[in-house]
Design an enzyme around this catalytic site. Sequence first.
Site, PDB file in Angstrom:
ATOM      1  N   GLU A 196      33.470   4.275   4.418  1.00 19.43           N
ATOM      2  CA  GLU A 196      33.516   3.185   3.454  1.00 19.43           C
ATOM      3  C   GLU A 196      33.992   1.867   4.056  1.00 19.43           C
ATOM      4  O   GLU A 196      33.840   0.807   3.447  1.00 19.43           O
ATOM      5  CB  GLU A 196      34.439   3.566   2.287  1.00 19.43           C
ATOM      6  N   GLU A 201      38.201  25.523  12.466  1.00 20.49           N
ATOM      7  CA  GLU A 201      39.538  24.928  12.434  1.00 20.49           C
ATOM      8  C   GLU A 201      40.545  25.682  13.294  1.00 20.49           C
ATOM      9  O   GLU A 201      41.658  25.209  13.498  1.00 20.49           O
ATOM     10  CB  GLU A 201      40.055  24.859  11.000  1.00 20.49           C
TER      11      GLU A 201
END
Length: 273
Positions: free
Chosen positions: A81, A112
């Site tokens: 953004e 992960e």
Amino acid sequence: MTFIKTTEQTSKYEHLEKMSVQELLFNINQEDKTVPFAVEKALPQISLLVTQIVAKMQLGGRLFYIGAGTSGRLGIVDASECPPTFGVPFDLVNGIIAGGDKAIRKAVENAEDNPTQAWIDLQEHSISENDVVIGIAASGTTPYVIGGLKACNENNIITGSISCNAESPLSQTAKFPIDVVVGPEFVTGSSRMKAGTAQKLVLNMISTATMIQLGKVKGNKMVDMQLSNSKLVDRGVKMIMGEIPVTYEIGAELLEKYGSVRKAVDHYLNKNK
């Protein structure tokens, strides 16, 4: 001190399956209301990290978020953004998720759990001492994130973290940790809920405060925003009209000619001195 994951503690609500829709929504909302207060307690930590980021960016550095699952996705959202909102280069703020871009939509098994992969991923971006790396993990125990910050520390790169457990291994690894302790989730262990909301609020603060400090906002307006759709073009024209005495049509012409609100206003003012 014994490390306890409050994000994994049992919900204070029982028999969720017996609740009506109204009861479920009310109780979730009650829990969500506590999140901003938890963030407020972390403001001093957030301030320290933002100050470091601004200083590095003023020297030409970049910001990287690394995370897995929900945490990784939130980092990517915030990074993506920044260019349209503040008109900055796409690689100034970067989001990296364990498992690569395919993990944005679908979980990648065991991604992960690899403590060395984050540093490999960061090196693909030519990471250096000019940059800042923030590890995001609600649990504060994700090996991918902790391993990445450890490698950054060894290479004199400033590290920060966002965790929802106090005194977590991640917080102890980061040079500038942020702990937002939101307590047990409504659905036990579902850290995409309050913890995810807390992380999003902190990320909003970090990127927005940093960009304002770097001069990417004037007054309270996004004067460098990218004009990527008709709504933003209309907003830009009205921002120009608020700064200089022109009609909507002239404002639109200036915006189209110069490409941003800031440039349009500056050129107009310089021309009419």
